[in-house]
Design a protein around this motif. Structure first.
Motif, PDB file in Angstrom:
ATOM      1  N   THR A   1     -25.139  22.442 -26.234  1.00 40.33           N
ATOM      2  CA  THR A   1     -23.986  22.327 -25.226  1.00 40.33           C
ATOM      3  C   THR A   1     -23.462  23.536 -25.177  1.00 40.33           C
ATOM      4  O   THR A   1     -23.047  24.392 -25.966  1.00 40.33           O
ATOM      5  CB  THR A   1     -23.067  21.441 -26.094  1.00 40.33           C
ATOM      6  OG1 THR A   1     -23.596  20.276 -26.130  1.00 40.33           O
ATOM      7  CG2 THR A   1     -21.807  21.125 -25.267  1.00 40.33           C
ATOM      8  N   VAL A   2     -23.071  24.118 -23.940  1.00 40.21           N
ATOM      9  CA  VAL A   2     -22.588  25.536 -23.729  1.00 40.21           C
ATOM     10  C   VAL A   2     -21.337  25.078 -22.931  1.00 40.21           C
ATOM     11  O   VAL A   2     -21.392  24.435 -21.582  1.00 40.21           O
ATOM     12  CB  VAL A   2     -23.565  26.109 -23.074  1.00 40.21           C
ATOM     13  CG1 VAL A   2     -22.928  27.386 -22.538  1.00 40.21           C
ATOM     14  CG2 VAL A   2     -24.863  26.413 -23.660  1.00 40.21           C
ATOM     15  N   ARG A   3     -20.221  25.488 -23.312  1.00 39.27           N
ATOM     16  CA  ARG A   3     -18.890  25.438 -22.544  1.00 39.27           C
ATOM     17  C   ARG A   3     -18.840  26.376 -21.470  1.00 39.27           C
ATOM     18  O   ARG A   3     -18.741  27.650 -21.780  1.00 39.27           O
ATOM     19  CB  ARG A   3     -17.806  25.487 -23.444  1.00 39.27           C
ATOM     20  CG  ARG A   3     -17.638  24.364 -24.485  1.00 39.27           C
ATOM     21  CD  ARG A   3     -16.803  24.609 -25.606  1.00 39.27           C
ATOM     22  NE  ARG A   3     -17.475  25.585 -26.300  1.00 39.27           N
ATOM     23  CZ  ARG A   3     -16.644  26.152 -27.434  1.00 39.27           C
ATOM     24  NH1 ARG A   3     -15.494  26.033 -27.637  1.00 39.27           N
ATOM     25  NH2 ARG A   3     -17.156  27.443 -28.083  1.00 39.27           N
ATOM     26  N   VAL A   4     -19.040  26.282 -20.222  1.00 39.98           N
ATOM     27  CA  VAL A   4     -19.049  27.038 -19.185  1.00 39.98           C
ATOM     28  C   VAL A   4     -17.607  27.406 -18.585  1.00 39.98           C
ATOM     29  O   VAL A   4     -17.194  26.662 -17.743  1.00 39.98           O
ATOM     30  CB  VAL A   4     -20.006  26.842 -18.119  1.00 39.98           C
ATOM     31  CG1 VAL A   4     -20.017  27.954 -17.062  1.00 39.98           C
ATOM     32  CG2 VAL A   4     -21.226  26.908 -18.872  1.00 39.98           C
ATOM     33  N   GLY A   5     -17.127  28.543 -18.613  1.00 44.82           N
ATOM     34  CA  GLY A   5     -15.557  28.852 -18.407  1.00 44.82           C
ATOM     35  C   GLY A   5     -15.869  29.174 -16.591  1.00 44.82           C
ATOM     36  O   GLY A   5     -16.596  29.902 -16.201  1.00 44.82           O
ATOM     37  N   VAL A   6     -14.964  28.592 -15.893  1.00 48.26           N
ATOM     38  CA  VAL A   6     -14.977  28.941 -14.468  1.00 48.26           C
ATOM     39  C   VAL A   6     -13.283  28.924 -14.334  1.00 48.26           C
ATOM     40  O   VAL A   6     -12.481  28.370 -14.991  1.00 48.26           O
ATOM     41  CB  VAL A   6     -15.197  27.772 -13.591  1.00 48.26           C
ATOM     42  CG1 VAL A   6     -16.971  27.361 -13.665  1.00 48.26           C
ATOM     43  CG2 VAL A   6     -14.664  26.345 -13.754  1.00 48.26           C
ATOM     44  N   ALA A   7     -12.957  29.771 -13.204  1.00 43.82           N
ATOM     45  CA  ALA A   7     -11.686  29.964 -12.864  1.00 43.82           C
ATOM     46  C   ALA A   7     -11.014  28.666 -12.325  1.00 43.82           C
ATOM     47  O   ALA A   7     -11.499  27.791 -11.705  1.00 43.82           O
ATOM     48  CB  ALA A   7     -11.449  30.834 -11.768  1.00 43.82           C
ATOM     49  N   ALA A   8      -9.822  28.480 -13.073  1.00 48.87           N
ATOM     50  CA  ALA A   8      -9.052  27.123 -12.676  1.00 48.87           C
ATOM     51  C   ALA A   8      -8.572  27.012 -11.526  1.00 48.87           C
ATOM     52  O   ALA A   8      -8.140  25.766 -11.077  1.00 48.87           O
ATOM     53  CB  ALA A   8      -7.932  26.967 -13.959  1.00 48.87           C
ATOM     54  N   GLU A   9      -8.559  28.476 -10.674  1.00 49.78           N
ATOM     55  CA  GLU A   9      -7.942  28.095  -9.429  1.00 49.78           C
ATOM     56  C   GLU A   9      -9.017  28.196  -8.487  1.00 49.78           C
ATOM     57  O   GLU A   9     -10.328  28.827  -8.730  1.00 49.78           O
ATOM     58  CB  GLU A   9      -7.273  29.606  -9.264  1.00 49.78           C
ATOM     59  CG  GLU A   9      -6.210  29.919 -10.288  1.00 49.78           C
ATOM     60  CD  GLU A   9      -6.735  30.518 -11.318  1.00 49.78           C
ATOM     61  OE1 GLU A   9      -7.881  30.889 -11.481  1.00 49.78           O
ATOM     62  OE2 GLU A   9      -6.023  30.985 -12.316  1.00 49.78           O
ATOM     63  N   PRO A  10      -8.868  27.217  -7.240  1.00 48.42           N
ATOM     64  CA  PRO A  10      -9.964  27.333  -6.413  1.00 48.42           C
ATOM     65  C   PRO A  10     -10.613  28.469  -5.880  1.00 48.42           C
ATOM     66  O   PRO A  10      -9.791  29.244  -5.519  1.00 48.42           O
ATOM     67  CB  PRO A  10      -9.501  26.175  -5.374  1.00 48.42           C
ATOM     68  CG  PRO A  10      -8.198  25.629  -5.965  1.00 48.42           C
ATOM     69  CD  PRO A  10      -7.884  26.683  -6.937  1.00 48.42           C
ATOM     70  N   TYR A  11     -11.811  28.554  -5.720  1.00 48.65           N
ATOM     71  CA  TYR A  11     -12.342  29.755  -4.990  1.00 48.65           C
ATOM     72  C   TYR A  11     -13.644  29.700  -4.319  1.00 48.65           C
ATOM     73  O   TYR A  11     -14.580  29.697  -4.694  1.00 48.65           O
ATOM     74  CB  TYR A  11     -12.757  30.879  -6.393  1.00 48.65           C
ATOM     75  CG  TYR A  11     -13.290  32.240  -6.028  1.00 48.65           C
ATOM     76  CD1 TYR A  11     -12.306  32.858  -5.352  1.00 48.65           C
ATOM     77  CD2 TYR A  11     -14.379  32.760  -6.182  1.00 48.65           C
ATOM     78  CE1 TYR A  11     -12.466  34.345  -5.137  1.00 48.65           C
ATOM     79  CE2 TYR A  11     -14.781  34.169  -5.877  1.00 48.65           C
ATOM     80  CZ  TYR A  11     -13.858  34.800  -4.988  1.00 48.65           C
ATOM     81  OH  TYR A  11     -14.173  36.330  -4.782  1.00 48.65           O
ATOM     82  N   PRO A  12     -13.360  28.806  -3.222  1.00 49.39           N
ATOM     83  CA  PRO A  12     -14.469  28.504  -2.336  1.00 49.39           C
ATOM     84  C   PRO A  12     -15.087  29.593  -1.529  1.00 49.39           C
ATOM     85  O   PRO A  12     -14.395  30.357  -1.386  1.00 49.39           O
ATOM     86  CB  PRO A  12     -13.742  27.464  -1.258  1.00 49.39           C
ATOM     87  CG  PRO A  12     -12.253  28.230  -1.239  1.00 49.39           C
ATOM     88  CD  PRO A  12     -11.857  28.419  -2.672  1.00 49.39           C
TER      89      PRO A  12
END
Length: 256
Positions: free
Chosen positions: A25-36
């Motif tokens: 299991t790998v917890r992948v961080g993404v920006a909480a703010e939308p970045y389309p």
């Protein structure tokens, strides 16, 4: 006979459970703010976008159980270093400054940084064109570093924003004269709002802008880095990368 069948089914169940349990299991961080078009939540709160599809493809190839973990962008590296997440897949450029703190996979895309302004502004994407202008940029980004270094002495003001969307909205409202960001992120904005246009790419500065976007990792996580690198190469070679990318772009964003 029935006992043998039950035993066989039980054995298959145990084998499946063992296989599932062995998936890392790998917890992948993404920006909480939308970045389309890279990452953004849909109406149901599910994360979508090109980078989510990239994550799903690369994790499937590497046989990793990856879980999207939203983190505020300006805290995403501290979250990685404090073991709150295991990797960053968030359009993070590979720079010398960041490599002092964290490690990176091989690049998985590389696109230029550009300047956007209101339509017909006559502004050019250089110090001469931006002299005396109010500029907007997202904090904790390579674009903020670039603006401060190259335009800080000529700009009337550099306004910092927590999200790119906030910077874009101030450009649309006329509260800033220009914004700087990745070409694909600003391309999505100018296509969705008739106010503005991209006036060109800034002059490259590899020391600040880096050598493409990679997966951010903790130093010493060599095994995980190797899994990601192998998977990135594999999805490029087997056509998976091109297949999911064509729904978003009409060119190969992998770059040079």
């Amino acid at each position: 006979m029935k006992t043998k069948i039950i035993t066989a089914i039980a054995a298959m169940g145990l084998a499946f459970a063992a296989s599932a349990a062995s998936a890392e299991t790998v917890r992948v961080g993404v920006a909480a703010e939308p970045y389309p078009p890279f990452t953004e939540p849909d109406a149901a709160g599910n994360w979508t976008g090109w980078e989510i599809e990239f994550m799903n493809a690369v994790c499937a190839e590497a046989k990793l159980d990856c879980v999207v973990t939203p983190v505020a962008w300006d805290g995403i590296i501290p979250a990685l270093m404090s073991n709150k997440i295991d990797a960053i897949i968030g359009s993070m450029s590979i720079t010398e400054e960041r490599m002092k703190s964290i490690a990176f996979s091989d690049k998985y895309y590389n696109t230029p940084a550009v300047i956007a302004t209101s339509k017909g502004s006559g502004i050019t994407p250089d110090a001469a064109g931006l002299e005396g202008k109010i500029l907007g940029v997202q904090v904790s980004t390579i674009h903020q570093d670039y603006m401060t270094t190259h335009f800080g002495d000529v700009a009337a003001e550099i306004k910092e924003y927590q999200t790119q969307d906030e910077a874009n909205q101030d450009l649309a409202a006329g509260r800033v004269d220009a914004v700087m960001a990745d070409s694909l992120a600003l391309d999505a904005f100018v296509k969705s709002d008739t106010c503005c246009e991209i006036v060109g790419a800034v002059e490259d500065d590899p020391a600040i802008l880096g050598a493409g976007v990679g997966i951010g990792l903790r130093k010493g996580d060599d095994e995980l880095r190797d899994k990601f690198n192998t998977a990135i190469a594999a999805i490029r070679d087997n056509g998976t990368y091109a297949e999911f990318s064509k729904a978003y772009f009409d060119f190969d964003i992998y770059g040079q």
